[in-house]
Every structure is written in C-alpha cells, then in structure tokens.
Motif scaffolding. Structure first.
Motif, PDB file in Angstrom:
ATOM      1  N   GLN A   1     -28.082 -24.968   8.638  1.00 37.53           N
ATOM      2  CA  GLN A   1     -29.489 -25.009   9.009  1.00 37.53           C
ATOM      3  C   GLN A   1     -29.898 -26.425   9.438  1.00 37.53           C
ATOM      4  OE1 GLN A   1     -32.251 -24.127   5.879  1.00 37.53           O
ATOM      5  NE2 GLN A   1     -33.919 -23.717   7.306  1.00 37.53           N
TER       6      GLN A   1
ATOM      7  N   LEU B   1     -32.814 -18.389  11.172  1.00 38.44           N
ATOM      8  CA  LEU B   1     -31.865 -17.314  11.486  1.00 38.44           C
ATOM      9  C   LEU B   1     -30.443 -17.739  11.141  1.00 38.44           C
ATOM     10  CD1 LEU B   1     -33.219 -15.940  14.883  1.00 38.44           C
ATOM     11  CD2 LEU B   1     -33.183 -14.778  12.677  1.00 38.44           C
TER      12      LEU B   1
ATOM     13  N   SER C   1     -29.938 -17.747   7.260  1.00 35.97           N
ATOM     14  CA  SER C   1     -29.715 -16.436   6.641  1.00 35.97           C
ATOM     15  C   SER C   1     -28.459 -15.782   7.203  1.00 35.97           C
ATOM     16  CB  SER C   1     -30.933 -15.536   6.804  1.00 35.97           C
ATOM     17  OG  SER C   1     -31.493 -15.700   8.075  1.00 35.97           O
ATOM     18  N   GLY C   2     -28.148 -16.076   8.487  1.00 29.97           N
ATOM     19  CA  GLY C   2     -26.944 -15.505   9.089  1.00 29.97           C
ATOM     20  C   GLY C   2     -25.680 -16.004   8.426  1.00 29.97           C
TER      21      GLY C   2
ATOM     22  N   ALA D   1     -38.140 -12.022  17.047  1.00 25.02           N
ATOM     23  CA  ALA D   1     -37.033 -12.440  16.189  1.00 25.02           C
ATOM     24  C   ALA D   1     -37.532 -12.817  14.800  1.00 25.02           C
ATOM     25  CB  ALA D   1     -36.319 -13.636  16.826  1.00 25.02           C
ATOM     26  N   ILE D   2     -38.611 -13.569  14.752  1.00 26.79           N
ATOM     27  CA  ILE D   2     -39.068 -14.024  13.442  1.00 26.79           C
ATOM     28  C   ILE D   2     -39.645 -12.861  12.631  1.00 26.79           C
ATOM     29  CG2 ILE D   2     -41.372 -14.807  14.201  1.00 26.79           C
ATOM     30  CD1 ILE D   2     -39.194 -16.575  11.619  1.00 26.79           C
TER      31      ILE D   2
ATOM     32  N   ALA E   1     -36.554 -10.777  11.518  1.00 25.24           N
ATOM     33  CA  ALA E   1     -35.768 -11.512  10.526  1.00 25.24           C
ATOM     34  C   ALA E   1     -36.504 -11.583   9.187  1.00 25.24           C
ATOM     35  CB  ALA E   1     -35.479 -12.918  11.036  1.00 25.24           C
TER      36      ALA E   1
ATOM     37  N   VAL F   1     -33.317  -9.404   7.709  1.00 22.42           N
ATOM     38  CA  VAL F   1     -32.145 -10.244   7.441  1.00 22.42           C
ATOM     39  C   VAL F   1     -32.419 -11.258   6.328  1.00 22.42           C
ATOM     40  CG1 VAL F   1     -30.452 -11.794   8.453  1.00 22.42           C
ATOM     41  CG2 VAL F   1     -31.482 -10.020   9.852  1.00 22.42           C
ATOM     42  N   ILE F   2     -33.586 -11.919   6.413  1.00 20.09           N
ATOM     43  CA  ILE F   2     -33.860 -12.974   5.436  1.00 20.09           C
ATOM     44  C   ILE F   2     -33.991 -12.406   4.022  1.00 20.09           C
ATOM     45  CG2 ILE F   2     -35.530 -14.760   4.771  1.00 20.09           C
ATOM     46  CD1 ILE F   2     -35.926 -15.344   7.749  1.00 20.09           C
TER      47      ILE F   2
END
Lengths: 248, 730
Positions: free
Chosen positions: B539, B562, B565-566, B636-637, B640, B644-645
């Motif tokens: 990050q 992203l 968390s990815g 995306a935000i 996510a 994902v987050i």
C-alpha cells in the motif's frame, strides 16, 4: 591429463617453519612417488597441520622447499592448488549454501564445472551415504555431515594429489571404511595421498608408508614394520608411537 | 593447463553470493521474504531518492544564501565528514571480527586457484558495494548541488558520477588498507577498540560540525545580507530542533503519520531481512564463549541487569541522540518541499544521516561483547524468558532517562491543553516499555544457532536496533500530537508484537541449545503480523508512487486501498485456514444475526455521531473519494468497500489474528480486545472509535458463533449502509 607425468611426487627438502621462537617444523625431508598413501603421525602440535599448510602454500617456509609435481608450493601455489584436493581439519563451509551449491561453487572457481565431475561427486556422495543431504542447507549439518561434504568437495575435481587433515575423524565406522576404500581406489589410479591422523589403526590399515613427527622433527619413516624397527624394535605401532613420542 | 578466466570466477562468486542471500531469506523467513525484501527495498529507494534530490537542491540553496567562501567552506567540511563516515562504515563491514572471517580469508576460498590480483579485485568489488547506497543517495546529491554552481546539465551529472565512483573506490581502498595494516600490526584483539575509537572520533567530528555549522551560517547571513538571521539559526541546533518540533499544522501531522507507518513497516520487515554473507568460522577453530565464569554463580536479577546495562551504556549514550536527531531531521527534511528553511532542514537531514552511519559503526563494534552476554546468560541457570525481560528492563531504565531529556523541549512548546503533558509522559513510558520488550525479543531471535559464531552481528545488530529504536522514537513524536485512543491501540499492537517475538525467541534459543524439530514451530502471531506488514508495504509503495505518476490524490488513495486488500486477501485466506474454529451456529442464523447487528450498529453510530458532533464528517480523504469522484473510481471504491475490503479484513482480523492471539494468550477476551485495537488503529485515519466498537462486536460475534460468516455479514451490512448514506447525502 593429470596422471600422465611419471615424476609426479610430493617432495620436501629441508622444509622448516618457525613461528617466532617456536620451531613448528625442522628440516623435513620427504619424497612420495605417484600413487602412494602417506600417513603423518604425531601428537597434538607436532607439526602435521603445519606440513600440510606449507604444501598448500598457506604458509611460507622459513627454510627449505616444498614441491608438488615439481612446482614450488610457496611460489607457484596457484598452480599447485589446481592439482591438489584439500581437506582442512575443521571443515570450513559457507553456511547459507546447500552442499550441492558449495560443490558447484568450488568446481566453477576451478573451471571444472563439467558433467563428468558431477558423476564423480554423485559416486563419492552415494558411497558416503550423503546423497539426500547434498540438497540441504549446510547450516543444518552435523559435524559428520560437514566432514563428508568437505571430502566430497576435495575429491570433486579429480585432483592428482590429496592433502587430508584427519579425514576419518568424526565419521562412523561404516563411512570411515568407505572413505578408506575411496582413498585406496584413488591411489590405485595414481593419486598421491598425504593424510595426517592420530588414529593409529587407520594409519596402519590404509597407508603404504608412515612418518612420525614429534616436535617438528621426522623421527621415523617407512611402513609399519620399519617404523617399529626405527623405534627400537618394538612389536606394535602403538608401542613405536609411545617410544618415539617419549624420546622426543 | 589453463585455469578459469577471471570473469568465470567472478560469475561463480556472484552466483554463490546470490544463492546464499536467497537461501538465507527462504530458509529463515520463508519464501515470502523473497517478495517482502524487494518491496522493502523499493520503498527505501523511493524515500531515499526523494530525500537525496532535496539534498542537492538544499546544498545549492545553502550556498546561494551564504557568502560564497563560507558556504563552500562548510559544504567542503561536511563532505570531509561524510568521507570519514563512509570509510568508517566500509571499515566496520570489512571486519566481521574475531572468530568469523571475511569470505576471502576462509581456508575453503584460499585453497582455490585464485590469483592475488583477482582476489584483490573481488575483495574491492565486494567492498565497493558496502555503503554504496549511502554514497549514491546522500553523498552524490550533495556533491551535485555543489557542482551545479559551476557546471550545468549532463556535464554536471557526469562530473558528479565520476567523482562519486572515484571517491567510493578510494574509500574502499583506504578501509581495506586500514584493515590490513591494523590486523598486521595489532593482531585480532584490539580491532574492537580501534573500531570504537574510529566511530567515536567520527561521531564527535559530526557532532561538532552540526553545532558549529548553523552558527557559522547565521553569522554569514548577517554579514552578507545585512539583516538578522532567522531566530532558529542564531543559536544552537538544539533550540532550532525545539522550534522545529512544533507540529501544529495538519499537513505536517499527516506526513509525520505516513513517515511513521513507513518506518514501522521498514523496521518490522528488517527482522525479515536477516541476510548474512556466508562466513567461515573454522580458520582459528571454534572459540568458546569466554567470560562465562563470571556469570555462573547465582547472580541476583538486579546485578545481571546492571551488568547488561553497563555494557550497553556507551552504545545507548551515543546512539540514542543520534537516532533522535536523525529522526527529526528526516521528518522535517522530507516534509519541506518548499519553504525558506529548506537548505537548513536538508543540511540537518544529511547530518542526521552521517550520525546514523556512526551509530552503525559503533553498533558493529559493540556487538561481539553484547552477543556473548546474550549467549552466556541462559547458561547461568536463568530461563530464556528471564534473559529477554532482564535485557528489556535494563534498556528501559536507560532509554527512559535519555528520552526524558529528549522530551524536555516539549515543555517549551505551547499546547492548548494542560493535560497534554502528563498524557505525553505516560504514553512515552508505555511505548518505551513495550518497545524495549519487542527489541530484546527481536535481538534474541537474531542470535545465530551456533555458539561458535559470536560475531557477525553487525548487520543483525543494526537491524535489531532499527526494529524498535526508530519506531519507538517515531511513536514518541507521534504521541505528541495524536489522540489517547490511537496511541493506546498502537501500544497494544507493539505489545502483541513483543509477546509474539518473545515466544519465538524462547523457542529458538531452546532449539539452539537442544536442536531438534522446527525452531519456527512456536511462531503464532508473527506470521499474521508479517503478512499484514507485506500488505501495508504494498500500500505504501502505491501511495508513494501514485501521485508521482500523475494519478492524483483520490485515485491514488483508492488504488492503494485496493492493493492493500488485494494483497491481504489471499494471505489472510491461507492464514485463516491454519486456525480452524468449530462452528456453533448454523450458516443462516450467522448471516441473519450478523446483518441485523450490522444494521443496528450503523444506526447507533450514526445517531451518536449526530448527537455528539452535529455537522461533523465528510472531511477525511476517504470521504472525498465518495463525494468528489465519479465513473470507474466511484464504482471501484463502492464495490471494494462493500465486498473485497470487508472480506480481506474479516479473514485477517477475525479469521487469523484473533485465533492466533488466542492461542498465544489463551484468553478469548484478550484476543477480541487486541484484534479490535489493531482494527481500530488501521481505521484511525477515518474514525477510530466506531472502528474499535465495531471490532469488539465483530470479535464477540465470531467468538460466539464460531463462524466468520457472522462478522462478515455484520461488516458488509455496516459498510453498505455507510456507503449508501454517503452516496444519498452527496
């Protein structure tokens, strides 16, 4: 290539080494023909390792010369090192490599990283029961495993002369016997072997001739019988060793 | 018979060195270290390059505002000090110390047919790489600044490169010649003394210069410009530092926080970096730890601690202020992209760098004895855990004293609240305590698994110091401006780290004495924290490069989240699998309860926020991502934040960290509290209190249900509602 020269010998003439006031080796005369296994015997600090270090060119002699295959060990040490396989008393290895990587490094530095060398390595490792461990990190090796790897490394480039300091120390009897027969086979192929040891039975079994060094002087030289005779006609090598050491 | 060429031997040597490094990383820290290390190097290079660029600019401005003679005089003097520092650093690296030999002095190497010329060439090449980063990133930019006074464009670059290369090689030669000379005429034993003396002289030189420099500059400005110098350059740098230390601007604070994160991550990852060049111990035979007798008889705990303390005193006295100065300088130097104080800020930063070099040399000098103490202590009939805590306590006493002195300037900094002082003091003591605990454990963890090799800790020692000294100082500074709960959660994280490191160190020490089994089997929380550090590093790399390549602040933020968390997701997935929990609820019940609690929590937090701080919110960078963007960035935000987050965070915090802490500590409540504290710290930028609260509830839910689905449902519901609320309120 290495075994063609008929005059290939290990030779010392009046070889002496002083460290300050202390005489480590005093006028050593020695001449070893091709294919001989010669054992250096003597108590601790007698000058055995000093002799080997002089032949390796690690030390400069105070007087006299050491020659291998006609080359002066002090002045032409690089050419000597190409011919010699060396086993130090304390196997000194790079901890973060695997055994195989170390052998590869040593062979590459010698310009000998070829398939036929690796088949020799495989054979000697196999006979010492060391094949699996060859791919493990040296940091995890026991003392015995270190000794085996150092021996495999010393034999890897098919040297014409082997200088071995205590080759069977720390090995179990089965492996020690394999090492002895490996040395005998090499000698039969014309390799000259100089080994230092304080194990009398090893010396008696494997060496063609023995030299007993006490306080830097060669007290007796010859096969076991001759050494016994020179020690005053005693019956066993042990008695001869005791007599020569006490006299020194 | 022709031998191998020099090039072939060089290749073999290079391959062997690389193999050693890779094996060491893979063997000691797992294959993951092969990812962490390059990542870490990237962050370090980005930061150093940025700092170096300011160095060149700084030197130029420094000379521009000073009368030419005096300016060049000070820069030349500074370059001389740098030269001494570089030689000292190379010298310290050239000598591993008694019992360990450099690669080229090993019997194995000496028995190879290598010509003396080749050998010297290799030795110099290896020596050239020592401190090369320092030369390239600190010395060269400063030199460039000096050279651009006369030359411009490619010519200036060429001259800088040329001089730097020559300087590096000359410094290497001098260091090696010193080494040869000293080992020839002094033998092995006095080397440590020589090293300490070299380091101390260098340290005094740098210290004297850093004091005299600004005074001289102040005079120079008076003479040339004919007006009084700014107040901070009139007096000693100490008072300049005091005034520097006023962090009253929010921008400074966020930069400071970023730096702290970078430094903490660097330091944690430094533990991962345990690279040592292959060393050889056998030329002299194994050396038994001498002095063991003095420790044999039943010494009281206090006496043992006193002995440790007295051995550490010189190092602590010299190194701690060095690190303090370094830290202040770096923080301020990196911050000030513009502004009138830039040249001086940069100069102080560069001086800080040379101080750290001296610290390095000094640590190398002190390490052998230090290491012996660490090894001997358990033989004196004391438990390994006692040994770690004894060392920690000894360091604690010393560092509290030093840090109190360092904290004194804060008394003179005006602060709006009277309780700022006691809070500052309490926080500092707490952080130092857990910091020293973690440091001692880390040092014991760094011990080689061989009693023969008492030396060679110079790398390990320096990084051991970095592991906690810099974060400790960083936290000290951070404490001065951050809220009580934030630093409490930081203390919790540090304590967790210390606890885990201690268990690992004890297991390792036992393994060293009685080999068998896997020494890393006792590692519990550490792998989780390590993975967390990897994601954090990734990050930081994105955050640091995003804006530089023109992504803009908001897009960079989104991308860095992203990436975080990815990276964390697969690591946490694998980690969570190693801590299976017995399910107590059905899946349906878990999801339903989680969603319900999530909704209730959202309503509660929203209500409380409206009640306590009406009109607040919307000010954080993350809120800006929702309110000021559109298109793919917004999509995306949104996606996510709701998928994902939460998944990555739940897998990590509730699926991995919490059970790992529970295994370590044995108490479920502690595990819930600690994982919630770390969770809150991660969310400190947006809202720590709701995050702590949510973390506690999610932990309790997971504990009660035995299903990750419960806390995941809660997290997803909560985040979805938050996102909806923000989007509707746009």
């Amino acid at each position: 290539m290495l075994h063609g020269a008929a005059d290939l010998v290990v030779e010392a003439r009046g070889l002496s080494k002083r460290f300050g006031d202390r005489v480590a080796l005093d006028g050593l005369d020695l001449r070893l023909p091709r294919g001989e296994i010669f054992g250096l015997l003597g108590p601790n600090g007698a000058g055995k390792s000093t002799t080997l270090n002089l032949f390796m060119g690690f030390l400069q002699p105070t007087a006299g010369t050491a020659r291998i295959a006609g080359l002066d060990c002090a002045r032409e040490s690089r050419a000597v090192m190409r011919l010699v396989g060396h086993l130090p008393e304390e196997p000194a290895l790079f901890e973060n490599l695997t055994g195989r990587e170390l052998v590869s490094f040593v062979l590459s530095m010698r310009g000998e990283d070829r398939p036929e060398r690796w088949s020799e390595v495989a054979v000697s490792a196999e006979r010492m029961g060391f094949t699996r461990e060859l791919d493990q990190l040296i940091a995890g090796y026991s003392m015995g495993m270190r000794k085996k790897l150092a021996l495999v490394t010393a034999l890897a480039h098919d040297p014409a002369v082997l200088l071995l300091d205590e080759p069977t120390n720390g090995l179990d009897p089965v492996v020690a016997r394999e090492v002895r027969s490996l040395l005998e086979e090499r000698a039969a192929r014309g390799v000259t072997v100089v080994l230092s040891t304080h194990l009398l039975d090893v010396a008696q079994r494997v060496c063609h001739r023995l030299g007993v060094i006490v306080k830097g002087r060669l007290r007796a030289v010859g096969d076991a019988g001759e050494v016994c005779a020179q020690a005053g006609g005693v019956a066993t090598l042990e008695e001869a060793f005791m007599a020569l050491t006490a006299a020194g | 018979m022709s031998g191998p060429t020099v090039a072939a031997q060089g290749r073999a040597l290079l391959r062997m060195t690389m193999q050693g490094v890779v094996n060491s990383l893979r063997h000691r820290q797992g294959a993951g270290a092969l990812v962490v290390f390059p990542l870490l190097l990237t962050v370090l290079l980005i930061e150093l390059a940025r700092f170096g660029a300011k160095g060149a600019e700084g030197v130029r401005r420094f000379i521009a505002v000073t009368s030419y003679d005096r300016g060049t005089h000070f820069v030349a003097l500074w370059l001389t000090v740098m030269a001494v520092a570089v030689v000292a650093l190379k010298y310290a690296r050239a000598i591993p110390g008694r019992g360990a030999r450099p690669l080229f002095d090993t019997i194995l190497f000496r028995a190879l047919p290598v010509s003396p010329v080749t050998r010297t060439l290799f030795e110099l090449l290896l020596g050239s790489s020592h401190a090369a980063g320092f030369v390239a990133l600190v010395f060269s930019p400063a030199l460039y600044g000096l050279i651009t006074l006369r030359f411009h464009g490619p010519r200036a670059v060429l001259i800088t490169v040329l001089i730097s290369v020559v300087f590096n090689e000359v410094a290497t030669l001098v260091a090696h010649a010193l080494h040869a000379l000293i080992s020839r005429y002094l033998g092995g034993r006095p080397l440590d003394i020589v090293r300490v003396v070299t380091a101390c002289v260098g340290f005094l030189l740098v210290g004297a210069f850093s004091t005299l420099g600004p005074i001289g500059v102040g005079f120079a400005r008076r003479i040339r410009v004919g007006r009084p110098a700014p107040d901070w350059s009139e007096s000693l740098p100490f008072w300049g530092l005091v005034r520097w230390a006023r962090f009253d601007d929010a921008r400074e604070l966020s930069d400071l926080a970023l730096w702290t994160v970078v430094l903490v991550l660097l330091s944690v990852a430094a533990l991962v970096w345990r690279v040592r060049a292959p060393t050889d111990i056998s030329l002299d035979g194994p050396s038994a730890p001498t002095g063991a007798g003095r420790w044999e008889s039943g010494l009281s705990g206090a006496r043992v601690e006193w002995r440790m303390l007295s051995r550490q005193a010189p190092y602590l006295v010299l190194a701690t202020p060095a690190f303090l100065v370094f830290f202040f300088a770096v923080v301020k130097g990196a911050r000030s992209a513009t502004g009138a104080d830039l040249p001086f800020v940069t100069l102080m930063g560069l001086i800080g760098w040379s101080l750290i070099v001296q610290g390095t040399a000094l640590t190398g000098a002190a390490s052998r004895r230090w290491r012996r103490v660490l090894w001997i202590l358990p033989t004196a009939g004391r438990d390994h855990r006692d040994a770690i805590r004894s060392l920690a306590k000894a360091h604690f006493a010393m560092t509290v004293g030093l840090s109190l002195g360092a904290a004194l300037p804060w008394w003179f900094v005006p602060r709006p609240l009277w309780w700022w002082y006691p809070r500052q003091f309490l926080g500092m003591v707490l952080v130092i305590a857990v910091g020293q605990w973690a440091q001692s454990a880390a040092l014991f963890l760094l011990i080689d698994p061989s009693p023969d090799r008492l030396t060679g800790l110079s790398v390990g020692g320096v990084f051991g110091v970095l592991v906690t000294a810099i974060p400790t100082v960083a936290l000290l500074v951070l404490l001065s401006a951050m809220g009580l709960p934030t630093w409490l959660s930081l203390v919790a994280l540090l304590a967790l780290l210390a606890w885990s490191l201690e268990s690992s160190a004890v297991a390792r020490l036992r393994w060293i004495r009685e080999p068998g089994g896997d020494p890393d089997a006792a590692l519990r929380v550490w792998p989780a924290l390590r993975s967390f550090g990897v994601a954090g590093l990734a990050q930081v790399v994105v955050a640091e490069t995003g804006e530089a390549v023109g992504l803009g602040a908001t897009r960079t933020l989104v991308l860095s989240l992203l990436v975080f968390s990815g990276v964390l997701l697969p690591l946490a997935w694998r980690g969570a699998k190693t801590h299976p929990v017995e399910a107590k609820w059905s899946l349906g019940r878990s999801v339903a309860t989680g969603a319900l609690v999530g909704a209730a929590n959202f309503a509660l937090v929203l209500g409380l926020a409206r009640l306590l701080r009406p009109g607040a919110g919307g000010g954080s960078p993350l809120a800006a991502a929702f309110t000021q963007t559109s298109g793919w960035v917004l999509a995306a935000i949104v996606v996510a934040s709701t998928t994902v987050i939460p998944l990555a965070e739940e897998l990590f915090f509730r699926g991995w960290l919490m059970p790992a802490v529970r295994r370590e500590v044995g108490d479920a409540r502690v595990a819930v509290a600690l994982s919630a504290a770390v969770f809150a710290m991660v969310h400190a930028g947006a809202a720590w209190a709701p995050a702590l609260w949510a973390g506690l509830i999610a932990g309790a839910l997971m504990q009660r249900s035995g299903r990750l689905a419960t806390s995941l449902a809660m997290h997803v519901t909560n985040n979805t509602l938050v996102v909806l609320a923000v989007l509707l309120g746009r």
